[in-house]
Scaffold this motif. Structure first.
Motif, short mmCIF file in Angstrom:
data_model
loop_
_atom_site.label_atom_id
_atom_site.label_comp_id
_atom_site.label_asym_id
_atom_site.label_seq_id
_atom_site.Cartn_x
_atom_site.Cartn_y
_atom_site.Cartn_z
N UNK A 117 1.05 -1.25 0.01
CA UNK A 117 0.00 -0.12 -0.23
C UNK A 117 0.72 1.58 0.39
N UNK A 118 1.76 1.26 0.62
CA UNK A 118 2.71 2.40 0.54
C UNK A 118 3.86 2.38 -0.61
N UNK A 119 4.38 1.29 -1.45
CA UNK A 119 4.37 1.80 -1.94
C UNK A 119 3.50 2.37 -3.67
N UNK A 120 2.65 1.81 -3.56
CA UNK A 120 1.09 2.40 -4.32
C UNK A 120 0.98 3.65 -4.33
N UNK A 121 1.11 4.52 -2.65
CA UNK A 121 0.93 5.86 -2.58
C UNK A 121 1.93 6.44 -3.09
N UNK A 122 3.48 6.31 -2.82
CA UNK A 122 4.18 6.44 -3.11
C UNK A 122 4.22 6.52 -4.68
N UNK A 123 3.89 5.72 -5.56
CA UNK A 123 3.69 5.53 -6.97
C UNK A 123 2.57 7.18 -7.78
N UNK A 124 1.89 6.64 -6.49
CA UNK A 124 0.46 7.59 -6.62
C UNK A 124 1.41 9.21 -6.78
N UNK A 125 2.07 9.28 -5.81
CA UNK A 125 2.77 10.97 -5.55
C UNK A 125 3.57 11.02 -6.54
N UNK A 126 4.41 9.80 -7.11
CA UNK A 126 5.40 10.18 -7.91
C UNK A 126 4.84 11.17 -9.19
N UNK A 127 3.33 10.24 -9.72
CA UNK A 127 3.36 10.67 -10.99
C UNK A 127 2.38 12.17 -10.02
N UNK A 128 2.35 12.65 -9.48
CA UNK A 128 1.20 14.17 -9.04
C UNK A 128 2.98 14.84 -9.60
N UNK A 129 3.98 14.45 -8.80
CA UNK A 129 5.28 15.04 -9.23
C UNK A 129 5.86 15.09 -10.36
#
Length: 298
Positions: A232-244
């Motif tokens: 779950x953390x990795x998925x959330x970080x991937x979403x933040x990466x996309x936003x960034x």
């Protein structure tokens, strides 16, 4: 000493009181005399207080049994004398009335003999009809008891026979099962050998997989992976990466436009510094987002 010792026995001096630390009682000489009267040799044993006490007990029991036997024998002799006297008196009466055994027909004598034999078999003292009826009733009762016991024994024997049949059937089944198991021994042994081989291979694979697992754990430790970083953390970080990436895309486009900088060096330096500040701000924002995501997972 020899005055109290019976003749024809071993040397009485061997049994004299002065040869012992205790005095021999008189009953010992009586026992020795009984051995002599029976024509048997005196047993060779050591005369000790224990043996003397045992002999005394034997003599006491023997004397009591002898007295009882004498009483019974005297009673039997007295009864026999009374029976002979009564028989003589009855014989005399029968002869006086002309019913002597010699004057009776042979069939009457035979019938009387049969009657007497039956009375003896029935264990009765006279030939009265009432005595025969009582004896026959007693025999009938005993016969009934015997029939009941016989029926009970027959029932028990049938039960035992049934148990025996079941036991034989069970034994036959067990023998058949044993034969089947003996036939299955060879295939089972082959299968066991196959299983042993497979277990050896599986054990080798287990050691290999454990080694790979340890290597992966070491690799994860080197890259800083911890159990807190889950899917779950990795998925959330991937979403933040996309936003960034979406937010930094305009900046990258602007940086790509640096290729079209004006030839004026001062203006170009100002533009570069401005883009550097924007890029540093974007990196700081990305770092803050990653830290906040890790803190939320903890």
């Amino acid at each position: 000493c020899s005055l109290f010792y019976p003749p024809s026995l071993p040397d009485p001096l061997l049994f004299c009181p002065q040869n012992f630390s205790f005095h021999l009682p008189p009953f010992l000489f009586i026992i020795l005399a009984q051995f002599d009267a029976a024509g048997k040799e005196v047993p060779d044993f050591e005369y000790t207080p224990q043996s003397i006490a045992h002999l005394y007990n034997l003599a006491t029991v023997s004397q009591a049994k002898t007295q009882a036997a004498n009483i019974v024998a005297n009673d039997f002799r007295q009864k026999a004398a009374e029976y002979r006297s009564q028989a003589a008196r009855i014989r005399e009466i029968l002869e006086n009335v002309g019913l002597a055994q010699e004057s009776l027909p042979s069939n009457v004598v035979a019938s009387a003999q049969v009657l007497a034999n039956v009375a003896n078999l029935l264990n009765i003292r006279d030939t009265e009809l009432s005595s025969f009826l009582v004896a026959m009733g007693d025999i009938s009762l005993r016969k009934t008891g015997v029939d009941e016991k016989r029926a009970k024994v027959h029932k028990e024997s049938k039960t035992l026979l049934e148990y025996t049949r079941k036991a034989i059937a069970r034994l036959t089944y067990l023998k058949r099962t044993l034969a089947q198991l003996e036939d299955d021994v060879a295939p089972c042994d082959a299968q066991m050998e196959n299983w042993k081989t497979n277990l050896g291979v599986m054990a080798s694979k287990e050691r290999q997989y454990m080694q790979q697992y340890n290597n992966y754990r070491a690799l994860q430790n080197r890259v800083g992976y911890t159990p807190e970083i889950n899917h779950g953390v990795l998925v959330e970080m991937a979403e933040h990466r996309k936003d960034l990436e979406k937010k930094t895309k305009p900046i990258l486009d602007t940086l790509r436009s640096y290729q079209d900088l004006p030839p004026d060096k001062a203006l170009a330096a100002l533009a570069i510094e401005d883009k550097k500040r924007q890029y540093a701000a974007a990196e700081k924002y990305l770092e803050d987002v990653l830290q906040s995501a890790l803190a939320t997972s903890d």
